[in-house]
Design a protein around this motif. Structure first.
Motif, PDB file in Angstrom:
ATOM      1  N   GLU A   1      64.519  23.289  20.918  1.00  0.00           N
ATOM      2  CA  GLU A   1      64.662  24.841  20.689  1.00  0.00           C
ATOM      3  C   GLU A   1      63.572  25.590  20.230  1.00  0.00           C
ATOM      4  O   GLU A   1      62.879  25.132  19.407  1.00  0.00           O
ATOM      5  N   GLY A   2      63.244  26.644  20.976  1.00  0.00           N
ATOM      6  CA  GLY A   2      62.030  27.187  20.663  1.00  0.00           C
ATOM      7  C   GLY A   2      60.795  27.186  21.179  1.00  0.00           C
ATOM      8  O   GLY A   2      59.684  28.167  21.416  1.00  0.00           O
TER       9      GLY A   2
ATOM     10  N   THR B   1      51.893  19.219  21.414  1.00  0.00           N
ATOM     11  CA  THR B   1      52.626  18.477  20.407  1.00  0.00           C
ATOM     12  C   THR B   1      53.902  19.748  20.073  1.00  0.00           C
ATOM     13  O   THR B   1      53.784  20.884  20.541  1.00  0.00           O
ATOM     14  N   TRP B   2      54.834  19.159  19.636  1.00  0.00           N
ATOM     15  CA  TRP B   2      56.240  20.058  19.603  1.00  0.00           C
ATOM     16  C   TRP B   2      55.873  21.143  18.350  1.00  0.00           C
ATOM     17  O   TRP B   2      56.338  22.412  18.583  1.00  0.00           O
ATOM     18  N   GLU B   3      55.041  20.717  17.356  1.00  0.00           N
ATOM     19  CA  GLU B   3      54.914  21.710  16.556  1.00  0.00           C
ATOM     20  C   GLU B   3      53.798  22.749  16.950  1.00  0.00           C
ATOM     21  O   GLU B   3      54.238  24.117  16.800  1.00  0.00           O
ATOM     22  N   SER B   4      53.098  22.540  17.771  1.00  0.00           N
ATOM     23  CA  SER B   4      52.238  23.593  18.399  1.00  0.00           C
ATOM     24  C   SER B   4      53.173  24.600  19.476  1.00  0.00           C
ATOM     25  O   SER B   4      53.091  25.642  19.220  1.00  0.00           O
ATOM     26  N   LEU B   5      53.799  23.735  19.980  1.00  0.00           N
ATOM     27  CA  LEU B   5      54.636  24.273  20.995  1.00  0.00           C
ATOM     28  C   LEU B   5      55.690  25.412  20.514  1.00  0.00           C
ATOM     29  O   LEU B   5      56.296  26.263  21.278  1.00  0.00           O
ATOM     30  N   SER B   6      56.238  25.042  19.322  1.00  0.00           N
ATOM     31  CA  SER B   6      57.076  25.909  18.731  1.00  0.00           C
ATOM     32  C   SER B   6      56.518  27.097  18.341  1.00  0.00           C
ATOM     33  O   SER B   6      57.350  27.945  18.073  1.00  0.00           O
TER      34      SER B   6
ATOM     35  N   ILE C   1      64.598  15.328  33.330  1.00  0.00           N
ATOM     36  CA  ILE C   1      63.429  15.353  32.683  1.00  0.00           C
ATOM     37  C   ILE C   1      63.499  15.216  31.190  1.00  0.00           C
ATOM     38  O   ILE C   1      62.655  15.146  30.408  1.00  0.00           O
ATOM     39  N   GLU C   2      64.757  15.351  31.044  1.00  0.00           N
ATOM     40  CA  GLU C   2      65.362  14.993  29.523  1.00  0.00           C
ATOM     41  C   GLU C   2      65.145  13.332  29.174  1.00  0.00           C
ATOM     42  O   GLU C   2      65.425  12.791  28.104  1.00  0.00           O
ATOM     43  N   GLN C   3      64.807  12.642  30.031  1.00  0.00           N
ATOM     44  CA  GLN C   3      64.657  11.020  30.055  1.00  0.00           C
ATOM     45  C   GLN C   3      63.542  10.939  28.899  1.00  0.00           C
ATOM     46  O   GLN C   3      62.398  11.522  29.050  1.00  0.00           O
ATOM     47  N   PRO C   4      63.587   9.788  28.102  1.00  0.00           N
ATOM     48  CA  PRO C   4      62.628   9.771  27.103  1.00  0.00           C
ATOM     49  C   PRO C   4      61.075   9.555  27.775  1.00  0.00           C
ATOM     50  O   PRO C   4      60.257  10.065  27.144  1.00  0.00           O
ATOM     51  N   ALA C   5      61.057   9.071  28.722  1.00  0.00           N
ATOM     52  CA  ALA C   5      59.554   8.528  29.492  1.00  0.00           C
ATOM     53  C   ALA C   5      58.881   9.877  29.649  1.00  0.00           C
ATOM     54  O   ALA C   5      57.774  10.013  29.650  1.00  0.00           O
ATOM     55  N   PHE C   6      59.568  11.094  29.992  1.00  0.00           N
ATOM     56  CA  PHE C   6      59.094  12.351  30.092  1.00  0.00           C
ATOM     57  C   PHE C   6      58.546  12.933  29.066  1.00  0.00           C
ATOM     58  O   PHE C   6      57.638  14.052  29.250  1.00  0.00           O
ATOM     59  N   LYS C   7      59.121  12.681  27.843  1.00  0.00           N
ATOM     60  CA  LYS C   7      58.643  13.649  26.504  1.00  0.00           C
ATOM     61  C   LYS C   7      57.182  13.933  26.334  1.00  0.00           C
ATOM     62  O   LYS C   7      56.761  15.084  26.468  1.00  0.00           O
ATOM     63  N   PRO C   8      56.127  12.989  26.355  1.00  0.00           N
ATOM     64  CA  PRO C   8      54.699  13.376  26.350  1.00  0.00           C
ATOM     65  C   PRO C   8      54.183  14.015  27.474  1.00  0.00           C
ATOM     66  O   PRO C   8      53.332  14.852  27.151  1.00  0.00           O
ATOM     67  N   TYR C   9      54.763  14.014  28.624  1.00  0.00           N
ATOM     68  CA  TYR C   9      54.365  14.651  29.735  1.00  0.00           C
ATOM     69  C   TYR C   9      55.027  16.097  29.769  1.00  0.00           C
ATOM     70  O   TYR C   9      54.069  17.185  30.100  1.00  0.00           O
ATOM     71  N   LEU C  10      56.005  16.344  29.189  1.00  0.00           N
ATOM     72  CA  LEU C  10      56.449  17.729  28.967  1.00  0.00           C
ATOM     73  C   LEU C  10      55.711  18.578  28.011  1.00  0.00           C
ATOM     74  O   LEU C  10      55.554  19.739  28.298  1.00  0.00           O
ATOM     75  N   GLN C  11      55.432  17.815  26.943  1.00  0.00           N
ATOM     76  CA  GLN C  11      54.266  18.492  26.032  1.00  0.00           C
ATOM     77  C   GLN C  11      53.154  18.682  26.672  1.00  0.00           C
ATOM     78  O   GLN C  11      52.683  20.081  26.458  1.00  0.00           O
ATOM     79  N   ARG C  12      52.625  17.930  27.432  1.00  0.00           N
ATOM     80  CA  ARG C  12      51.276  18.163  28.191  1.00  0.00           C
ATOM     81  C   ARG C  12      51.544  19.305  29.097  1.00  0.00           C
ATOM     82  O   ARG C  12      50.498  20.312  29.404  1.00  0.00           O
ATOM     83  N   PHE C  13      52.612  19.179  29.760  1.00  0.00           N
ATOM     84  CA  PHE C  13      52.586  20.340  30.977  1.00  0.00           C
ATOM     85  C   PHE C  13      52.901  21.616  30.162  1.00  0.00           C
ATOM     86  O   PHE C  13      52.167  22.907  30.349  1.00  0.00           O
ATOM     87  N   ALA C  14      53.483  21.869  29.255  1.00  0.00           N
ATOM     88  CA  ALA C  14      54.048  23.142  28.484  1.00  0.00           C
ATOM     89  C   ALA C  14      52.571  23.649  27.812  1.00  0.00           C
ATOM     90  O   ALA C  14      52.331  24.882  28.208  1.00  0.00           O
ATOM     91  N   ALA C  15      51.782  22.569  27.102  1.00  0.00           N
ATOM     92  CA  ALA C  15      50.520  23.279  26.537  1.00  0.00           C
ATOM     93  C   ALA C  15      49.642  23.813  27.933  1.00  0.00           C
ATOM     94  O   ALA C  15      48.854  24.816  27.583  1.00  0.00           O
ATOM     95  N   TYR C  16      49.563  23.020  28.815  1.00  0.00           N
ATOM     96  CA  TYR C  16      48.582  23.624  29.972  1.00  0.00           C
ATOM     97  C   TYR C  16      49.059  24.704  30.412  1.00  0.00           C
ATOM     98  O   TYR C  16      48.292  25.632  30.507  1.00  0.00           O
ATOM     99  N   TYR C  17      50.462  25.130  30.864  1.00  0.00           N
ATOM    100  CA  TYR C  17      50.937  25.849  31.417  1.00  0.00           C
ATOM    101  C   TYR C  17      50.722  27.440  30.322  1.00  0.00           C
ATOM    102  O   TYR C  17      50.349  28.282  30.794  1.00  0.00           O
ATOM    103  N   TYR C  18      51.200  27.214  29.050  1.00  0.00           N
ATOM    104  CA  TYR C  18      51.008  28.260  28.068  1.00  0.00           C
ATOM    105  C   TYR C  18      49.549  28.392  27.802  1.00  0.00           C
ATOM    106  O   TYR C  18      49.469  29.936  27.892  1.00  0.00           O
TER     107      TYR C  18
END
Length: 491
Positions: free
Chosen positions: A261-262, A12-17, A223-240
């Motif tokens: 940002e952040g 989630t964006w809140e968690s990734l912030s 990757i800024e395309q709308p369809a990527f948004k949930p996958y960007l969240q999933r990748f960042a959480a996984y990587y972090y």
């Protein structure tokens, strides 16, 4: 990819912030980017040859037919055997990058063309199975770590959704079902990617993370395309979360507004800012003006151009990722080796004005306007253009972007009229020539320095003054740990 007890991030964006930029990255400032792949074989135009060779009537299309014949007989796939890597020496590369003064290195794991330069778990189109027949990314990662450099990787897979779509408009091997797993989906770029493509994209990214434990993961645009948004969240959480397991500080680079940002670190391609950015950022540029990958006709920058790029970016709270393009056999062109070594010689002498520094109250002064953004669109820097950084020991570094013919420099920002410098200037020295005594005075209009008649290093033609005094009274705190970034870890 579920959150466990020791996995602090959720998709989630809140968690990734709550992500924190690692201090090693903010201190190191300078990295090497490497575009090396099948697109290096034709060595024509630029690294977008694989797309443009299928764009009817383009320069690359005409060149391809004239040189290799029709696309049904010789397609992009037929370049793969010529990517031999026969002279690829990972340790020699690592030594060169260390000599260049780089602290982290980011090779392209997969470009838009869909050919993986690593040991892919899900694709036959990879360097371990054809072409080099070795794990290029894995071998380089081991060599870099052996030489004390931080390893990163980039993924440009997103654009593969549409990259080869030109090949559907005339007879070509793109339409051959035997090669669909290389050329597909080849959809219109106006169409959002579907779930099948996005899940495959995510799997490939996580495969790179799990196999090689990169501390930088660079994403190109789209990757800024709308369809990527949930996958960007999933990748960042996984990587972090994986990084938390490794106990390593990691970085995701993104462009435009792909991440809020952040949540990751903004990268601006071939760009300059016109002010200090409160959040740490990065620009990536290349030693060549016309291509990121190897081509036979490169338009190389001069060493001074690269050094001034680095100074400008660092003064504005950023890092520079400098790209090179090796040949198909793994040889780094001599011109690029020479440039990297010249940058390294400059950093060896003047690196205290770069490594471990933070921004001052203002990034600099001077007549040259960099607000246009691109690193190709501003006038050459002059000796009146000065960039500031504050060293780890608290000194103010003021670098003139050219060596003055009359040996005189005035640093207006240090003058008492502007009230930027906190107090009295105690000493001024010329970095790299600390044994020489400078003539200087300071008044309301600025710090006036007369330089000794010593030649600049390797034609770099910059001049760095080390100014000691009450620097902190005028310090911009945005770049300091536990202030603007709230950094809690030194990993």
């Amino acid at each position: 990819m579920d959150k466990g007890k020791d996995q602090p991030f959720e998709p989630t964006w809140e968690s990734l912030s709550h992500y924190k930029i690692p201090q090693w990255y903010q201190k190191d400032k300078f990295g090497i980017f490497i575009h090396w792949g099948v697109y290096s074989v034709p060595a024509f135009a630029n690294e977008w040859y694989p797309r443009n060779m299928y764009i009817k009537n383009s320069t690359e299309y005409k060149h391809h037919i004239e040189t290799y014949g029709p696309h049904t007989k010789f397609g992009y796939k037929d370049f793969i055997p010529q990517l031999t890597a026969s002279n690829f020496d990972p340790l020699a590369w690592a030594d060169l990058f260390r000599d260049a003064g780089a602290r982290f290195v980011v090779p392209v794991g997969e470009h838009h063309d869909g050919f993986a330069m690593y040991d892919s778990s899900i694709s036959r189109w990879s360097a371990t199975k054809m072409g080099p027949r070795r794990d290029v990314i894995g071998d380089l990662a081991s060599a870099l770590r052996d030489r004390g450099l931080v390893f990163g990787v980039s993924c440009h897979r997103a654009e593969h959704w549409w990259f080869f779509n030109g090949g559907k408009t005339f007879p070509s091997d793109v339409q051959d079902p035997r090669y669909q797993d290389l050329y597909g989906p080849a959809m219109p770029d106006t169409l959002q990617p579907n779930a099948t493509f996005l899940e495959d994209w995510l799997t490939r990214c996580c495969d790179l993370v799990d196999k090689y434990k990169p501390q930088v993961f660079y994403f190109d645009w789209w990757i800024e395309q709308p369809a990527f948004k949930p996958y960007l969240q999933r990748f960042a959480a996984y990587y972090y979360n994986r990084a938390a397991e490794w106990k390593k500080g990691v970085v995701i680079n993104y462009k435009f507004d792909a991440y809020p940002e952040g949540c990751a670190v903004l990268d601006m391609e071939r760009s300059h800012l016109d002010q200090i950015r409160p959040l740490f950022w990065q620009t990536d540029t290349s030693v060549s003006r016309n291509s990121w990958g190897y081509v036979e006709k490169q338009d190389y920058k001069e060493t001074k151009d690269v050094i001034c790029d680095l100074l400008d970016v660092v003064s504005k709270n950023g890092a520079l990722l400098l790209n090179i393009g090796p040949k198909p056999d793994g040889t780094i062109p001599q011109e690029e080796q020479d440039l990297l070594r010249q940058v390294g010689a400059w950093l060896k002498k003047y690196g205290s004005a770069i490594y471990g520094t933070r921004p001052w109250k203002v990034f600099g002064e001077g007549p040259t306007d960099t607000s246009g953004g691109s690193d190709e669109r501003h006038d050459p820097f002059t000796c009146q253009d000065i960039r500031f950084t504050v060293g780890a020991e608290g000194a103010l570094y003021a670098t003139a972007m050219a060596w003055p013919d009359d040996l005189k420099i005035t640093v207006c920002s240090v003058g008492s009229n502007l009230r930027l410098f906190g107090g009295k200037v105690e000493s001024v020295s010329l970095l790299g020539h600390e044994d020489l005594t400078l003539k200087w005075t300071c008044d309301g209009a600025g710090l006036h320095v007369t330089l000794p008649p010593v030649p600049p290093l390797n034609g770099a033609m910059t001049c760095t003054l080390k100014i000691v005094g009450d620097v902190k009274s005028g310090l911009n705190l945005v770049g300091q740990p536990d202030h603007g970034f709230g950094i809690k870890s030194s990993l």
